[in-house]
Design a protein around this motif. Sequence first.
Motif, PDB file in Angstrom:
ATOM      1  N   LYS A  68       0.718  -1.178  -0.031  1.00 53.27           N
ATOM      2  CA  LYS A  68       0.012   0.035   0.037  1.00 53.27           C
ATOM      3  C   LYS A  68       1.047   1.230  -0.033  1.00 53.27           C
ATOM      4  O   LYS A  68       2.095   1.249   0.581  1.00 53.27           O
ATOM      5  CB  LYS A  68      -0.772   0.062   1.255  1.00 53.27           C
ATOM      6  N   ALA A  69       0.323   2.304  -0.431  1.00 47.47           N
ATOM      7  CA  ALA A  69       1.153   3.856  -0.278  1.00 47.47           C
ATOM      8  C   ALA A  69       1.398   3.974   0.948  1.00 47.47           C
ATOM      9  O   ALA A  69       0.509   4.021   1.819  1.00 47.47           O
ATOM     10  CB  ALA A  69       0.102   4.736  -1.012  1.00 47.47           C
ATOM     11  N   GLY A  70       2.707   4.369   1.161  1.00 49.79           N
ATOM     12  CA  GLY A  70       2.855   4.711   2.326  1.00 49.79           C
ATOM     13  C   GLY A  70       3.454   3.428   3.428  1.00 49.79           C
ATOM     14  O   GLY A  70       3.864   3.958   4.544  1.00 49.79           O
ATOM     15  N   ASP A  71       3.256   2.454   2.943  1.00 53.08           N
ATOM     16  CA  ASP A  71       3.705   1.335   3.961  1.00 53.08           C
ATOM     17  C   ASP A  71       4.915   0.947   3.978  1.00 53.08           C
ATOM     18  O   ASP A  71       5.704   0.084   4.611  1.00 53.08           O
ATOM     19  CB  ASP A  71       2.923   0.170   3.503  1.00 53.08           C
ATOM     20  N   GLY A  72       5.633   1.562   2.800  1.00 51.22           N
ATOM     21  CA  GLY A  72       7.130   1.026   2.977  1.00 51.22           C
ATOM     22  C   GLY A  72       7.586  -0.189   1.977  1.00 51.22           C
ATOM     23  O   GLY A  72       6.663  -1.088   1.499  1.00 51.22           O
ATOM     24  N   VAL A  73       8.557  -0.378   1.869  1.00 47.19           N
ATOM     25  CA  VAL A  73       9.216  -1.794   1.173  1.00 47.19           C
ATOM     26  C   VAL A  73       9.277  -2.878   2.178  1.00 47.19           C
ATOM     27  O   VAL A  73       9.695  -2.688   3.287  1.00 47.19           O
ATOM     28  CB  VAL A  73      10.475  -1.410   0.502  1.00 47.19           C
ATOM     29  N   ARG A  74       8.898  -4.151   1.583  1.00 50.37           N
ATOM     30  CA  ARG A  74       8.868  -5.254   2.445  1.00 50.37           C
ATOM     31  C   ARG A  74       9.337  -6.520   1.764  1.00 50.37           C
ATOM     32  O   ARG A  74       9.638  -6.307   0.475  1.00 50.37           O
ATOM     33  CB  ARG A  74       7.369  -5.721   3.010  1.00 50.37           C
ATOM     34  N   SER A  75       9.669  -7.718   2.133  1.00 49.06           N
ATOM     35  CA  SER A  75      10.597  -8.551   1.658  1.00 49.06           C
ATOM     36  C   SER A  75       9.768  -9.966   2.035  1.00 49.06           C
ATOM     37  O   SER A  75       9.326 -10.067   3.292  1.00 49.06           O
ATOM     38  CB  SER A  75      11.873  -9.021   1.878  1.00 49.06           C
ATOM     39  N   MET A  76       9.665 -11.207   1.102  1.00 48.07           N
ATOM     40  CA  MET A  76       9.436 -12.325   1.465  1.00 48.07           C
ATOM     41  C   MET A  76      10.364 -13.265   0.613  1.00 48.07           C
ATOM     42  O   MET A  76      11.208 -12.984  -0.193  1.00 48.07           O
ATOM     43  CB  MET A  76       7.939 -12.780   0.714  1.00 48.07           C
ATOM     44  N   PHE A  77      10.706 -14.515   1.473  1.00 45.36           N
ATOM     45  CA  PHE A  77      11.603 -15.271   0.929  1.00 45.36           C
ATOM     46  C   PHE A  77      11.244 -16.704   0.756  1.00 45.36           C
ATOM     47  O   PHE A  77      10.359 -17.315   1.364  1.00 45.36           O
ATOM     48  CB  PHE A  77      12.765 -15.460   2.340  1.00 45.36           C
ATOM     49  N   PHE A  78      11.822 -17.330  -0.425  1.00 48.28           N
ATOM     50  CA  PHE A  78      11.275 -18.447  -1.023  1.00 48.28           C
ATOM     51  C   PHE A  78      12.620 -19.325  -1.052  1.00 48.28           C
ATOM     52  O   PHE A  78      13.969 -19.083  -1.454  1.00 48.28           O
ATOM     53  CB  PHE A  78      10.739 -18.398  -2.248  1.00 48.28           C
ATOM     54  N   ARG A  79      12.236 -20.826  -0.647  1.00 49.50           N
ATOM     55  CA  ARG A  79      13.346 -21.742  -0.828  1.00 49.50           C
ATOM     56  C   ARG A  79      12.764 -22.898  -1.545  1.00 49.50           C
ATOM     57  O   ARG A  79      11.648 -22.778  -2.303  1.00 49.50           O
ATOM     58  CB  ARG A  79      13.803 -22.346   0.511  1.00 49.50           C
ATOM     59  N   ALA A  80      13.444 -24.158  -1.443  1.00 54.21           N
ATOM     60  CA  ALA A  80      12.890 -25.196  -2.418  1.00 54.21           C
ATOM     61  C   ALA A  80      11.841 -25.874  -1.644  1.00 54.21           C
ATOM     62  O   ALA A  80      11.468 -25.507  -0.657  1.00 54.21           O
ATOM     63  CB  ALA A  80      14.211 -26.126  -2.352  1.00 54.21           C
ATOM     64  N   PRO A  81      11.020 -26.622  -2.596  1.00 57.79           N
ATOM     65  CA  PRO A  81       9.679 -26.936  -1.753  1.00 57.79           C
ATOM     66  C   PRO A  81      10.126 -27.892  -0.609  1.00 57.79           C
ATOM     67  O   PRO A  81       9.276 -27.937   0.400  1.00 57.79           O
ATOM     68  CB  PRO A  81       9.121 -28.013  -2.883  1.00 57.79           C
ATOM     69  N   ASP A  82      11.175 -28.407  -0.132  1.00 56.80           N
ATOM     70  CA  ASP A  82      11.462 -29.281   0.963  1.00 56.80           C
ATOM     71  C   ASP A  82      11.959 -28.316   1.924  1.00 56.80           C
ATOM     72  O   ASP A  82      12.314 -28.699   3.021  1.00 56.80           O
ATOM     73  CB  ASP A  82      12.476 -30.365   0.672  1.00 56.80           C
ATOM     74  N   GLY A  83      11.988 -26.962   1.710  1.00 54.51           N
ATOM     75  CA  GLY A  83      12.288 -26.196   2.858  1.00 54.51           C
ATOM     76  C   GLY A  83      13.758 -25.874   3.016  1.00 54.51           C
ATOM     77  O   GLY A  83      14.397 -24.739   3.825  1.00 54.51           O
ATOM     78  N   GLU A  84      14.600 -26.498   2.349  1.00 55.69           N
ATOM     79  CA  GLU A  84      15.926 -26.431   2.140  1.00 55.69           C
ATOM     80  C   GLU A  84      16.424 -25.353   1.294  1.00 55.69           C
ATOM     81  O   GLU A  84      15.795 -25.148   0.209  1.00 55.69           O
ATOM     82  CB  GLU A  84      16.778 -27.751   1.368  1.00 55.69           C
ATOM     83  N   PRO A  85      17.637 -24.553   1.457  1.00 57.36           N
ATOM     84  CA  PRO A  85      18.172 -23.350   0.734  1.00 57.36           C
ATOM     85  C   PRO A  85      18.739 -24.284  -0.508  1.00 57.36           C
ATOM     86  O   PRO A  85      19.070 -25.189  -0.489  1.00 57.36           O
ATOM     87  CB  PRO A  85      19.081 -22.856   1.590  1.00 57.36           C
ATOM     88  N   PHE A  86      18.967 -23.136  -1.630  1.00 57.83           N
ATOM     89  CA  PHE A  86      19.506 -23.646  -2.787  1.00 57.83           C
ATOM     90  C   PHE A  86      21.069 -23.691  -2.685  1.00 57.83           C
ATOM     91  O   PHE A  86      21.808 -22.713  -1.706  1.00 57.83           O
ATOM     92  CB  PHE A  86      19.248 -22.826  -3.854  1.00 57.83           C
ATOM     93  N   ARG A  87      21.912 -24.532  -3.204  1.00 66.57           N
ATOM     94  CA  ARG A  87      23.435 -24.405  -3.178  1.00 66.57           C
ATOM     95  C   ARG A  87      23.827 -24.396  -4.276  1.00 66.57           C
ATOM     96  O   ARG A  87      23.637 -25.178  -5.243  1.00 66.57           O
ATOM     97  CB  ARG A  87      23.471 -25.794  -2.167  1.00 66.57           C
ATOM     98  N   LEU A  88      24.942 -23.704  -4.611  1.00 69.16           N
ATOM     99  CA  LEU A  88      25.648 -23.609  -5.720  1.00 69.16           C
ATOM    100  C   LEU A  88      27.113 -23.042  -5.281  1.00 69.16           C
ATOM    101  O   LEU A  88      27.414 -22.689  -4.313  1.00 69.16           O
ATOM    102  CB  LEU A  88      25.163 -22.071  -6.435  1.00 69.16           C
ATOM    103  N   SER A  89      28.073 -23.579  -5.915  1.00 64.73           N
ATOM    104  CA  SER A  89      29.389 -23.499  -6.017  1.00 64.73           C
ATOM    105  C   SER A  89      30.259 -23.319  -7.209  1.00 64.73           C
ATOM    106  O   SER A  89      29.945 -23.860  -8.236  1.00 64.73           O
ATOM    107  CB  SER A  89      29.976 -24.841  -5.099  1.00 64.73           C
ATOM    108  N   GLY A  90      31.505 -22.900  -6.773  1.00 67.28           N
ATOM    109  CA  GLY A  90      32.494 -22.849  -8.038  1.00 67.28           C
ATOM    110  C   GLY A  90      33.378 -23.934  -7.895  1.00 67.28           C
ATOM    111  O   GLY A  90      33.208 -24.562  -6.854  1.00 67.28           O
TER     112      GLY A  90
END
Length: 292
Positions: A237-259
């Motif tokens: 809404k106008a005036g409410d400021g910026v908010r965030s939501m976070f999403f992971r894999a369906p099993d609740g685990e974070p994604f993993r990436l490596s060099g």
Amino acid sequence: MSPEPSAEPRQSAAAPVLRDSVVGGDNIQITTARDVTIVPRPLRRPSAPRLLAAGILVVLGAIAVSAWPTLTDAAQDLSGTPVLDGTATTRINVGDSLALPGELTADEQSILLREPSDDEFARLMSRHRAARLNSMDVVLVLEGRRNAPIRIIDVRPRVLRSGPPPAGTCLTVPAQGDAGEFEVKADLDEQRPSGGGSRFLPKSIDLAFGERATISFTSRARHRWHEWDIEVVYTQKAGDGVRSMFFRAPDGEPFRLSGPAEKYATVWNDPSYLGVGYRITARNKKCFEPPP
């Protein structure tokens, strides 16, 4: 002799017998079969107070109908219902490689040798917290859950942990990928938008109730290992400021990436590249890296 009077006295025509009846709410006086008189009830005109009350009811009804979406949104806000629904999924593309911090057990090696199903392979990799090498694609589908549109300002990675690349096991497997409508690309080693921009999402997305947007999120890493999820930045809404939501894999685990690591204790590849299956092809060597 005078005639005897009749036993039944005659009724004068000027004095008909009256019978009262009610038909359809009107008083009906019936004298004979051919003499029917209907006396209608007088019509009542609505009074000014009644007209005013009816008008107020109409206005209140119109206000209630127009305010209902706002009231529904407010009720969902009070109940803590998220303003967005979303799912984030990733599939392994043909030629992708994964790095594990340790080596596989004998039982796990037998699972690979008998060509496991996609679900079996995914569970095995999750058990070892395997990281995709070099790059990975995550498909994020967002759906608005408010009548007032939710404006998606940005979609970006959030790095949870970081460290040197795992060097226990590297393997390369076949699978199928997916694509999306909006594309986001991020380098987790740098953690800033490419091209000097201020955000990763090419443009803002407005989502009303039931509307969906699909984002294909491509992340890269060349030097370090990362655990990460996806941050969706929005305003409600106008005036409410910026908010965030976070999403992971369906099993609740974070994604993993490596060099890539300099070398791996065990390297699993398809030596023929023709679908022979998983085989140990090297030890203490670099992992096979598909061409860019």
